[in-house]
Enzyme design. Structure first.
Site, PDB file in Angstrom:
ATOM      1  N   ASP A 132      47.263  35.147  44.911  1.00 38.09           N
ATOM      2  CA  ASP A 132      47.920  33.857  44.672  1.00 38.09           C
ATOM      3  C   ASP A 132      49.112  34.033  43.724  1.00 38.09           C
ATOM      4  O   ASP A 132      49.864  33.095  43.478  1.00 38.09           O
ATOM      5  CB  ASP A 132      46.940  32.778  44.182  1.00 38.09           C
ATOM      6  CG  ASP A 132      46.318  33.100  42.845  1.00 38.09           C
ATOM      7  OD1 ASP A 132      46.534  34.208  42.312  1.00 38.09           O
ATOM      8  OD2 ASP A 132      45.594  32.221  42.303  1.00 38.09           O
ATOM      9  N   ASP A 153      43.145  35.782  48.333  1.00 37.87           N
ATOM     10  CA  ASP A 153      42.856  35.201  47.025  1.00 37.87           C
ATOM     11  C   ASP A 153      42.661  33.690  47.184  1.00 37.87           C
ATOM     12  O   ASP A 153      43.547  33.005  47.706  1.00 37.87           O
ATOM     13  CB  ASP A 153      44.094  35.441  46.144  1.00 37.87           C
ATOM     14  CG  ASP A 153      43.760  35.641  44.700  1.00 37.87           C
ATOM     15  OD1 ASP A 153      42.581  35.554  44.334  1.00 37.87           O
ATOM     16  OD2 ASP A 153      44.713  35.898  43.933  1.00 37.87           O
ATOM     17  N   LYS A 158      38.818  36.690  47.176  1.00 39.80           N
ATOM     18  CA  LYS A 158      38.699  36.958  45.740  1.00 39.80           C
ATOM     19  C   LYS A 158      38.616  35.630  44.991  1.00 39.80           C
ATOM     20  O   LYS A 158      39.354  34.689  45.305  1.00 39.80           O
ATOM     21  CB  LYS A 158      39.905  37.768  45.238  1.00 39.80           C
ATOM     22  CG  LYS A 158      39.867  38.028  43.724  1.00 39.80           C
ATOM     23  CD  LYS A 158      40.879  39.054  43.275  1.00 39.80           C
ATOM     24  CE  LYS A 158      42.272  38.517  43.096  1.00 39.80           C
ATOM     25  NZ  LYS A 158      42.385  37.399  42.126  1.00 39.80           N
ATOM     26  N   GLU A 173      38.234  33.927  40.912  1.00 42.60           N
ATOM     27  CA  GLU A 173      38.373  34.224  39.482  1.00 42.60           C
ATOM     28  C   GLU A 173      37.192  33.654  38.689  1.00 42.60           C
ATOM     29  O   GLU A 173      36.765  32.519  38.928  1.00 42.60           O
ATOM     30  CB  GLU A 173      39.676  33.605  38.940  1.00 42.60           C
ATOM     31  CG  GLU A 173      40.922  34.261  39.511  1.00 42.60           C
ATOM     32  CD  GLU A 173      42.211  33.770  38.859  1.00 42.60           C
ATOM     33  OE1 GLU A 173      42.150  33.006  37.863  1.00 42.60           O
ATOM     34  OE2 GLU A 173      43.284  34.151  39.364  1.00 42.60           O
ATOM     35  N   GLU A 194      41.421  42.317  34.666  1.00 40.23           N
ATOM     36  CA  GLU A 194      42.844  42.128  34.338  1.00 40.23           C
ATOM     37  C   GLU A 194      43.027  41.877  32.845  1.00 40.23           C
ATOM     38  O   GLU A 194      42.271  41.101  32.232  1.00 40.23           O
ATOM     39  CB  GLU A 194      43.412  40.938  35.144  1.00 40.23           C
ATOM     40  CG  GLU A 194      44.869  40.632  34.780  1.00 40.23           C
ATOM     41  CD  GLU A 194      45.584  39.726  35.762  1.00 40.23           C
ATOM     42  OE1 GLU A 194      44.992  39.301  36.775  1.00 40.23           O
ATOM     43  OE2 GLU A 194      46.763  39.421  35.492  1.00 40.23           O
TER      44      GLU A 194
END
Ligand code: KIV
Length: 284
Positions: free
Chosen positions: A43, A82, A112, A114, A181
């Site tokens: 994204d 994402d 994916k 988060e 990250e």
């Protein structure tokens, strides 16, 4: 074709692997042919392709549009889509419906998500119904406002413990890999050593199983001071500016187009060999 099982095997065989983001047909084709085993339609496209200041405005439809182009270009890579902000957080049902679109409409092989906490249960349910999930911990850009900016995470003991715990819970829930990250290298190494599934680092040092970079950063299409974790393996912004300058010059002084770029009125000349790209325009 690379599958989630191959990615798992990379970890078992201690093979470090490269992941890159991709957002369109041509770049996906080039990266795929270059042997990048995992392509992430991130994204981050909201920032590098669409010019938003954060990833928050990106919609499922934006993501699917780019993901479809990537899946038309790639043949070998594992393709991960994402899930954008607010496309999976409100309920398991919402997450399943949107994740399903990435596989069914856009040809992705995995999604994916988060975060941990409530995302662990969503990861479990998606995995149970056969949708592979890549986790993402540490600096999670969709939480930019919660973090008070794009800030390195896991610097305090409490934060580090939370990240480690979240990683273990995501693994337990069935995630096939986790992006780490923006965190101290020691923490990323510790998380990596604590898991059976591979970790993929960005701004997390050399101790993760894989590394990921954003296409535009890696190729030097983004300009100005790069974040510390970015290495520019090319300087395409300068290259493009130079090519554009030469084009302007040749148009203005009349050297482009030359005779080799012209079509004749009479089609009797032997047809030149046509390559895949020229077919679209009709050669000759
Ligand atoms: O959106 C993205 O490109 C990402 C990677 C940087 C991991 O999440």
């Amino acid at each position: 074709m690379t599958t989630v099982l191959d990615v798992q095997r990379f970890k078992e065989e201690h093979r470090r692997f490269a992941v890159l983001t991709a957002y369109d047909y041509h770049s996906a084709r080039i990266l795929d042919e270059a042997g990048i085993p995992v392509l992430l339609v991130g994204d981050s496209l909201g920032m590098v392709m669409l010019g938003y200041p954060t990833t928050l405005p990106v919609t499922v439809d934006d993501m699917l549009h780019h993901a479809k182009a990537v899946s038309r270009g790639a043949r070998q890579a594992l393709l991960v889509g994402d899930m954008p902000f607010m496309s999976y957080q409100t309920s398991v049902e919402q997450a399943i419906a949107n994740a399903g679109r990435f596989l069914q409409e856009a040809g992705m092989h995995a999604v994916k998500l988060e975060g941990a906490g409530p995302i662990v249960e969503i990861t479990r349910r998606l995995t149970e119904i056969g949708i592979p999930v890549m986790g993402h911990l540490g600096l999670t850009p969709q939480s930019v406002h919660g973090m008070g900016g794009f800030k390195v995470q896991g610097r305090t003991q409490a934060q580090a413990a939370r990240i480690l715990q979240g990683a273990k819970e995501l693994e337990q829930a069935g995630a096939f890999s986790i992006v780490l990250e923006g965190m101290p290298s020691d923490l990323a190494t510790k998380v990596t050593q604590s898991l059976r599934i591979p970790t993929i680092g960005i701004g997390a040092g050399p101790g993760t199983d894989g590394q990921v970079l954003v296409f535009h950063d890696m190729l030097g299409l983004t300009t100005g001071k790069a974040p510390k974790f970015v290495k520019r393996f090319a300087n395409l912004a300068d290259e493009i500016a130079r090519a554009a300058g030469r084009y302007v010059e040749e148009v203005e002084n009349g050297t482009f187009p030359g005779p080799e770029h012209e079509y004749s009125a009479n089609g009797s000349a032997p047809a030149p060999k046509v390559d895949r790209e020229e077919v679209r325009y009709g050669a000759g």
